[in-house]
Design a protein around this motif. Structure first.
Motif, PDB file in Angstrom:
ATOM      1  N   VAL A 300      -7.677 -94.572 -37.708  1.00 57.04           N
ATOM      2  CA  VAL A 300      -9.098 -94.246 -37.550  1.00 57.04           C
ATOM      3  C   VAL A 300      -9.656 -94.986 -36.339  1.00 57.04           C
ATOM      4  O   VAL A 300      -8.994 -95.848 -35.758  1.00 57.04           O
ATOM      5  CB  VAL A 300      -9.905 -94.643 -38.809  1.00 57.04           C
ATOM      6  CG1 VAL A 300      -9.461 -93.847 -40.015  1.00 57.04           C
ATOM      7  CG2 VAL A 300      -9.773 -96.140 -39.082  1.00 57.04           C
ATOM      8  N   ILE A 516     -17.638 -93.509 -39.466  1.00 57.70           N
ATOM      9  CA  ILE A 516     -16.489 -92.660 -39.787  1.00 57.70           C
ATOM     10  C   ILE A 516     -16.731 -91.265 -39.238  1.00 57.70           C
ATOM     11  O   ILE A 516     -17.718 -90.608 -39.573  1.00 57.70           O
ATOM     12  CB  ILE A 516     -16.260 -92.600 -41.301  1.00 57.70           C
ATOM     13  CG1 ILE A 516     -15.991 -94.009 -41.856  1.00 57.70           C
ATOM     14  CG2 ILE A 516     -15.092 -91.678 -41.638  1.00 57.70           C
ATOM     15  CD1 ILE A 516     -15.875 -94.056 -43.360  1.00 57.70           C
ATOM     16  N   TYR A 523     -20.510 -87.708 -36.762  1.00 55.74           N
ATOM     17  CA  TYR A 523     -20.478 -88.846 -37.684  1.00 55.74           C
ATOM     18  C   TYR A 523     -21.446 -88.672 -38.865  1.00 55.74           C
ATOM     19  O   TYR A 523     -21.546 -89.542 -39.707  1.00 55.74           O
ATOM     20  CB  TYR A 523     -20.823 -90.133 -36.932  1.00 55.74           C
ATOM     21  CG  TYR A 523     -19.798 -90.476 -35.879  1.00 55.74           C
ATOM     22  CD1 TYR A 523     -18.663 -91.203 -36.193  1.00 55.74           C
ATOM     23  CD2 TYR A 523     -19.946 -90.043 -34.571  1.00 55.74           C
ATOM     24  CE1 TYR A 523     -17.706 -91.506 -35.241  1.00 55.74           C
ATOM     25  CE2 TYR A 523     -18.996 -90.333 -33.599  1.00 55.74           C
ATOM     26  CZ  TYR A 523     -17.882 -91.063 -33.942  1.00 55.74           C
ATOM     27  OH  TYR A 523     -16.938 -91.346 -32.990  1.00 55.74           O
ATOM     28  N   ILE A 532     -16.790 -97.964 -41.871  1.00 55.59           N
ATOM     29  CA  ILE A 532     -15.655 -98.809 -42.231  1.00 55.59           C
ATOM     30  C   ILE A 532     -16.007-100.225 -41.795  1.00 55.59           C
ATOM     31  O   ILE A 532     -16.242-100.480 -40.607  1.00 55.59           O
ATOM     32  CB  ILE A 532     -14.359 -98.361 -41.530  1.00 55.59           C
ATOM     33  CG1 ILE A 532     -13.982 -96.944 -41.951  1.00 55.59           C
ATOM     34  CG2 ILE A 532     -13.218 -99.328 -41.857  1.00 55.59           C
ATOM     35  CD1 ILE A 532     -12.774 -96.402 -41.223  1.00 55.59           C
ATOM     36  N   ASN A 553     -13.580 -99.084 -46.706  1.00 58.99           N
ATOM     37  CA  ASN A 553     -14.017 -97.753 -46.305  1.00 58.99           C
ATOM     38  C   ASN A 553     -15.146 -97.264 -47.192  1.00 58.99           C
ATOM     39  O   ASN A 553     -15.045 -97.264 -48.414  1.00 58.99           O
ATOM     40  CB  ASN A 553     -12.828 -96.789 -46.383  1.00 58.99           C
ATOM     41  CG  ASN A 553     -13.127 -95.444 -45.757  1.00 58.99           C
ATOM     42  OD1 ASN A 553     -13.965 -94.696 -46.231  1.00 58.99           O
ATOM     43  ND2 ASN A 553     -12.400 -95.129 -44.692  1.00 58.99           N
ATOM     44  N   SER A 554     -16.225 -96.851 -46.543  1.00 66.04           N
ATOM     45  CA  SER A 554     -17.392 -96.259 -47.206  1.00 66.04           C
ATOM     46  C   SER A 554     -18.035 -97.161 -48.248  1.00 66.04           C
ATOM     47  O   SER A 554     -18.253 -96.753 -49.396  1.00 66.04           O
ATOM     48  CB  SER A 554     -17.011 -94.920 -47.855  1.00 66.04           C
ATOM     49  OG  SER A 554     -16.494 -94.020 -46.911  1.00 66.04           O
TER      50      SER A 554
END
Length: 704
Positions: A300, A516, A523, A532, A553-554
């Motif tokens: 990523v 992300i 986005y 992230i 993540n998230s």
């Protein structure tokens, strides 16, 4: 009798003989197929043979201290040959009720009459391999079942056939489950994921074969090829450190209701992976390890953690100093049709390059790279490539995500690619690839390949040991390395990660908060922008022993900054690991006195500049008065010796041993155009020294 009659007579006799032979053969075939078929079928039954594959025992997977983290546990299903020669009607009818009672009590799910009727039906149908019950039983349970009526008579007289299955078990539950991997149900397919797959050929061993012949109703072993058991895999994982990392990450994921998270702990000098955690949310507050290896497979946009690579490039090319000032304005800056923003409301105004990195100013870092490389973006990307961060790590565990670092000329390259790339967008890397890069900085510039296995053993004897593999012996010069190491310390001491600073040991690292990407929609997702949060670094900063990355993540609950979400996990892991490993820390380095040992080597250059440097360092110099502008140096036991380096004006000079700056100055002063390849000092030049100079000619100098 004439000759012709004699010949015909003889031919007739021959025809009669062949005709009689044919009749005999036909008679025997009819007799065999019709009248004696039962006789020969009975005979064949007494001569049957059977080959049985003997499975090899699969090797264990061990942590670095020899603890079993994956092993094979045998289990069994019970089958029955209802037509076994020794299983007569008398025996079967006399004991079937008792066997049915035992089976019903043992399995506890079906009635006595069910088992009785099922076995009677199977015998009536002539079944030779009847499944008594689908449930697998343990070895201890097998010993109990062996004592049941009829079964206690064995295979030949009781038809008892226990079929063994090896089941892979993880004694420590989910710890490192994704890294360890698992098997398909069909062992012939080998490992499915993780180390089980990567080292399947080592672990599975070689199966054996047992051949049996049935003579007069009894099975007699005829020949056996014994199996060769699989070997054990000694990993670099430490199950205690794995537990520390998993518990620390799990708490933060639950606190912020994140989608998934990664934590990797690596030994700096060897690249040995001590812990790798991949937790994925399967239900509210429930996170599991067995989903996907995000640490290895998820490439990523890394965001601000990539700024370290940008700083190394600018410093290595001599385009910036840490004390230089840069105007970041009010926190918003336009590049063509896009506006870049700093997270600090109102911006940072005019700050130094050091502050731009420590405060993680997007505008500050991007302006440094954009203004330096806008006319030659290839130079910037080439510098990134020279570090090796554009290449996969080449892991034995399958599924590594491919790093993506665009090159000018790529169809997706645009005017804003360079500034956005400098802050970690329009590039992709996996968490393990980012960690390996930071680990190289901690390891004095040496990038090593992450290690998951340290050896192979069998029966307590180590058969093979694995050594660290160097991917890049030096990602940058020593001077640049010292500067960025200082910058990473500053991030924790004065910058965005002061919340993880402590008084016991020093941490060096970098925060990251990346949006992300959602494909063509940019986005912005259905639930807004997701992030992230990450922190990557090493500790103790003065004597690096471990490097670590945490990526979440998230995260929700409106808290998504790297220092808070990921930094706190890093600090918790580092605290506990430091406490466990304090006694293993390498001794503090002491700098030798200038009077001890051989004096340092230096590049050649202008005599007056080298004199100033050695005088400042306090090193004695021999042969100063050479009446020459350029000198080379010789490191001696008690001094540094200058030697004349003649540079004739009409001939191509010898620049081998010089730094890039001095070599370019000398060559350009003589009318040559200079192209540079590599980093360090000059080791080769494309035009031989002493060749007559042609004005405007291009010379390539190669540095290492």
């Amino acid at each position: 009798m004439t000759i012709k009659q004699k010949i015909l007579l003889r031919l007739g006799i021959i025809y009669l003989m062949f005709g009689g032979l044919v009749l005999v053969i036909l008679f025997e075939l009819v007799k065999l197929k019709i009248f004696e078929v039962s006789k020969w079928e009975d005979k064949a039954k007494t001569l049957e043979s059977s080959s049985i594959v003997i499975d090899a025992n699969r090797g264990n997977i061990l942590d670095e201290n020899g603890k079993k983290i994956s092993l094979s546990v045998p289990s069994y299903r019970i089958y029955m040959d209802l037509m076994a020669n020794g299983l007569t009607s008398e025996v079967f009818n006399a004991k079937i009720d008792s066997l049915a009672i035992c089976l019903s009590r043992f399995f506890g799910d079906r009635s006595v009459s069910y088992y009785r009727n099922d076995l009677i039906r199977a015998r009536k149908n002539g079944e030779r391999y009847h499944l008594v019950h689908p449930r697998k039983i343990s070895y201890i349970e097998l010993q109990e079942v062996r004592k049941f009526p009829i079964f206690r008579r064995g295979r030949n007289s009781g038809g008892f056939i226990p079929q063994q299955y090896d089941e892979r078990r993880l004694p420590f539950g989910s710890l490192a489950a994704r890294t360890i991997g698992k098997l398909y149900g069909d062992r012939s397919k080998g490992g499915m994921v993780g180390l089980e797959r990567a080292y399947d050929n080592v672990l599975k061993g070689i199966n054996g074969v047992s051949t049996w012949k049935r003579i007069a109703g009894s099975w007699i072993p005829e020949e056996e090829i014994p199996p060769h058991d699989g070997k054990n895999l000694i990993t670099t994982l430490n199950i205690e450190l794995q537990d520390v990392a998993e518990q620390s990450l799990l708490h933060q994921l639950q606190l912020h209701d994140a989608h998934h998270g990664v934590a990797i702990l690596m030994e700096v000098q060897t690249g040995a992976v001590k812990a790798m955690v991949n937790l994925h949310r399967s239900a509210p507050d429930v996170y599991i390890e067995d989903h996907f290896n995000y640490a290895i497979g998820e490439a990523v946009e890394p965001g601000s953690t990539f700024k370290l690579a940008s700083m190394i490039a600018a410093l290595e090319d001599g385009k910036v100093r840490l004390t230089d000032s840069i105007d970041t304005g009010n926190g918003a800056y336009r590049y063509y049709d896009r506006i870049m923003r700093d997270s600090h409301h109102g911006g940072y105004g005019k700050i130094t390059v050091r502050e731009a990195f420590e405060k993680s100013s997007n505008i500050g870092i991007s302006k440094i790279i954009f203004e330096t490389y806008r006319d030659n973006p290839r130079r910037f990307v080439d510098r990134l490539y020279s570090m090796g961060i554009n290449k996969p790590l080449g892991l034995e565990i399958k599924g590594e995500g491919k790093p993506v670092i665009k090159y000018p000329g790529d169809p997706s390259w645009s005017g804003v690619t360079l500034p956005w790339m400098s802050i970690g967008y329009e590039v992709k890397m996996t968490p393990l690839q980012i960690l390996s890069f930071y680990n190289a900085v901690a390891n004095n510039g040496k990038m090593v390949k992450p290690m998951f296995v340290k050896g192979i053993s069998q029966h307590g004897k180590v058969l093979r040991e694995f050594e660290p593999e160097v991917l890049n012996p030096s990602i940058c010069s020593v001077a640049t390395l010292e500067k960025v190491q200082d910058l990473l310390k500053g991030v924790v001491e004065r910058g965005t990660a002061t919340n993880i600073r402590n008084d016991v040991y020093q941490i060096a690292g970098k925060t990251g908060t990346a949006q992300i990407a959602r494909g063509i929609s940019g986005y912005q997702g259905d639930d807004g922008v997701e992030y992230i949060a990450s922190f990557v670094g090493y500790f103790p900063a003065d004597r690096p022993m471990y490097s670590c990355i945490v990526a979440v993540n998230s995260p929700s609950n409106d808290v998504y900054y790297g220092n808070v979400v990921a930094g706190s996990v890093f600090r918790e892991i580092a605290d506990r690991v430091y406490a466990l490993s304090y006694e293993k820390l390498p001794p503090e380095e002491t700098k030798p006195k200038v009077t001890e040992g051989v004096f340092p080597w230096s590049k050649g250059g202008p005599e007056d500049e080298l004199s100033v440097i050695f005088d400042e360092l306090g090193f004695p110099v021999q042969s100063r008065e050479l009446n020459t502008e350029w000198v080379s140096t010789l490191a001696m036991e008690h001094a540094v010796k200058f030697r004349p380096k003649p540079l004739p004006g009409s001939l191509v000079p010898q620049v081998k041993g010089m730094g890039a700056k001095d070599a370019v100055a000398v060559l350009e002063n003589r009318g040559l155009k200079v192209a540079i390849s590599g980093v360090g000092r000059v080791v080769r030049q494309s035009i031989e020294p002493g060749t007559p100079i042609k004005k405007g000619q291009t010379i390539v100098i190669y540095l290492e």
